[in-house]
Motif scaffolding. Structure first.
Motif, PDB file in Angstrom:
ATOM      1  N   ILE A  49       0.872  -1.170   0.000  1.00  0.00           N
ATOM      2  CA  ILE A  49       0.000   0.000   0.000  1.00  0.00           C
ATOM      3  C   ILE A  49       0.913   1.225   0.000  1.00  0.00           C
ATOM      4  CG2 ILE A  49      -1.802   1.283   1.213  1.00  0.00           C
ATOM      5  CD1 ILE A  49      -2.565  -1.427   2.542  1.00  0.00           C
ATOM      6  N   VAL A  50       0.840   2.005  -1.086  1.00  0.00           N
ATOM      7  CA  VAL A  50       1.645   3.224  -1.219  1.00  0.00           C
ATOM      8  C   VAL A  50       0.717   4.403  -0.967  1.00  0.00           C
ATOM      9  CG1 VAL A  50       3.143   4.581  -2.723  1.00  0.00           C
ATOM     10  CG2 VAL A  50       3.111   2.092  -2.940  1.00  0.00           C
ATOM     11  N   THR A  51       1.096   5.234   0.009  1.00  0.00           N
ATOM     12  CA  THR A  51       0.273   6.384   0.382  1.00  0.00           C
ATOM     13  C   THR A  51       1.106   7.653   0.300  1.00  0.00           C
ATOM     14  OG1 THR A  51      -0.860   4.954   1.974  1.00  0.00           O
ATOM     15  CG2 THR A  51      -1.258   7.305   2.159  1.00  0.00           C
ATOM     16  N   GLN A  52       0.549   8.658  -0.376  1.00  0.00           N
ATOM     17  CA  GLN A  52       1.153   9.988  -0.414  1.00  0.00           C
ATOM     18  C   GLN A  52       0.012  10.979  -0.310  1.00  0.00           C
ATOM     19  OE1 GLN A  52       3.285  11.165  -3.975  1.00  0.00           O
ATOM     20  NE2 GLN A  52       4.647  12.479  -2.772  1.00  0.00           N
ATOM     21  N   GLY A  53      -0.052  11.656   0.839  1.00  0.00           N
ATOM     22  CA  GLY A  53      -1.172  12.568   1.074  1.00  0.00           C
ATOM     23  C   GLY A  53      -2.474  11.794   1.110  1.00  0.00           C
ATOM     24  N   ASN A  54      -3.435  12.206   0.276  1.00  0.00           N
ATOM     25  CA  ASN A  54      -4.728  11.527   0.212  1.00  0.00           C
ATOM     26  C   ASN A  54      -4.756  10.421  -0.833  1.00  0.00           C
ATOM     27  OD1 ASN A  54      -5.858  13.165   2.213  1.00  0.00           O
ATOM     28  ND2 ASN A  54      -6.401  14.739   0.724  1.00  0.00           N
ATOM     29  N   ASN A  55      -3.687  10.264  -1.593  1.00  0.00           N
ATOM     30  CA  ASN A  55      -3.628   9.235  -2.630  1.00  0.00           C
ATOM     31  C   ASN A  55      -3.122   7.931  -2.033  1.00  0.00           C
ATOM     32  OD1 ASN A  55      -4.406  11.132  -4.570  1.00  0.00           O
ATOM     33  ND2 ASN A  55      -2.277  11.735  -4.928  1.00  0.00           N
ATOM     34  N   LYS A  56      -3.870   6.874  -2.323  1.00  0.00           N
ATOM     35  CA  LYS A  56      -3.517   5.553  -1.811  1.00  0.00           C
ATOM     36  C   LYS A  56      -3.644   4.557  -2.957  1.00  0.00           C
ATOM     37  CE  LYS A  56      -4.660   3.376   2.370  1.00  0.00           C
ATOM     38  NZ  LYS A  56      -5.670   3.053   3.374  1.00  0.00           N
ATOM     39  N   ILE A  57      -2.576   3.785  -3.174  1.00  0.00           N
ATOM     40  CA  ILE A  57      -2.566   2.795  -4.252  1.00  0.00           C
ATOM     41  C   ILE A  57      -2.162   1.449  -3.659  1.00  0.00           C
ATOM     42  CG2 ILE A  57      -1.469   2.125  -6.425  1.00  0.00           C
ATOM     43  CD1 ILE A  57      -0.907   5.125  -6.868  1.00  0.00           C
ATOM     44  N   GLU A  58      -2.898   0.403  -4.030  1.00  0.00           N
ATOM     45  CA  GLU A  58      -2.545  -0.945  -3.607  1.00  0.00           C
ATOM     46  C   GLU A  58      -2.027  -1.705  -4.812  1.00  0.00           C
ATOM     47  OE1 GLU A  58      -5.405  -3.141  -1.353  1.00  0.00           O
ATOM     48  OE2 GLU A  58      -6.038  -1.351  -0.245  1.00  0.00           O
ATOM     49  N   LYS A  59      -0.955  -2.454  -4.592  1.00  0.00           N
ATOM     50  CA  LYS A  59      -0.384  -3.271  -5.658  1.00  0.00           C
ATOM     51  C   LYS A  59       0.300  -4.467  -5.046  1.00  0.00           C
ATOM     52  CE  LYS A  59       2.188   0.494  -6.838  1.00  0.00           C
ATOM     53  NZ  LYS A  59       3.057   1.308  -7.629  1.00  0.00           N
ATOM     54  N   VAL A  60       0.835  -5.309  -5.898  1.00  0.00           N
ATOM     55  CA  VAL A  60       1.571  -6.491  -5.456  1.00  0.00           C
ATOM     56  C   VAL A  60       3.044  -6.267  -5.771  1.00  0.00           C
ATOM     57  CG1 VAL A  60       1.888  -8.969  -5.801  1.00  0.00           C
ATOM     58  CG2 VAL A  60      -0.411  -7.991  -5.836  1.00  0.00           C
ATOM     59  N   ALA A  61       3.901  -6.608  -4.816  1.00  0.00           N
ATOM     60  CA  ALA A  61       5.343  -6.459  -5.003  1.00  0.00           C
ATOM     61  C   ALA A  61       6.029  -7.770  -4.629  1.00  0.00           C
ATOM     62  CB  ALA A  61       5.873  -5.326  -4.139  1.00  0.00           C
TER      63      ALA A  61
END
Length: 191
Positions: A49-61
């Motif tokens: 889960i990458v979060t910057q401010g109000n932006n949140k993105i989920e991905k697989v690593a």
């Protein structure tokens, strides 16, 4: 009278047998195998889960853990590049030019026997990326921090940890304004 005594004796034997059989079931739980430091080693697929401010993105690593290092062969740098290159079209072309970015995250480990986990204390290195924009190369240095320990749980062979890109410098100048980027790995499974 004799029938009543026989019935009482039969009931007492029956209750005793049932009690003993139920007591033997108390020890039938899963066997807990003590975790070892070497159990951390291996290949992982992680929810990121990458979060910057109000932006949140989920991905697989994916990453690999060995004795004292977690190695990402393709560390997610999109948010870092977006912070440096403000134009979305130029960001995409810069990401394509950069390709895959390798990053090593160092750690020391210790066993917490009370919880049967391996605790991971991180010592993140800086990450240097050469970001192309408008024919120039921007030397970008990302400083990471960790605020909490990571954990490897032996029972389900899973790891969890977090990392933050605290600051970014571009050609030696601190990037401002900058919103911190958080990388949370809440569930990483060994495969």
């Amino acid at each position: 009278m004799k029938k009543l005594t026989v019935l009482k004796t039969f009931m007492a034997v029956l209750v005793s047998a049932v009690s003993l059989s139920l007591m033997s079931c108390m020890d039938d739980g899963p066997e807990i195998i003590p975790v070892k430091l070497e159990d951390v080693n291996g290949n992982y697929k992680a929810k990121l889960i990458v979060t910057q401010g109000n932006n949140k993105i989920e991905k697989v690593a994916d990453f690999k853990a060995k004795k004292d290092t977690i190695t990402f062969l393709d560390f997610p740098v999109k948010e870092i590049v977006k912070s440096v290159v403000k134009d979305p079209a130029k960001t995409e072309s810069a990401l394509a030019a950069i390709g895959k970015v390798k990053y090593n995250l160092n750690y020391t480990s210790s066993i917490n026997a009370n919880h049967n986990v391996v605790e991971l204390i991180f010592a993140p290195k800086t990450l240097e990326i050469q970001i192309p924009e408008d024919g120039a190369i921007k030397k970008t240095v990302v400083t990471f921090i960790t605020k909490e320990k990571g954990f490897y749980v032996g029972q389900n062979r899973a790891m969890q940890f977090g990392l933050e890109a605290e600051k970014i410098t571009v050609d030696g100048v601190l990037l401002t304004p900058y919103e911190m980027i958080k990388y949370d790995f809440p569930y990483c499974v060994k495969y």
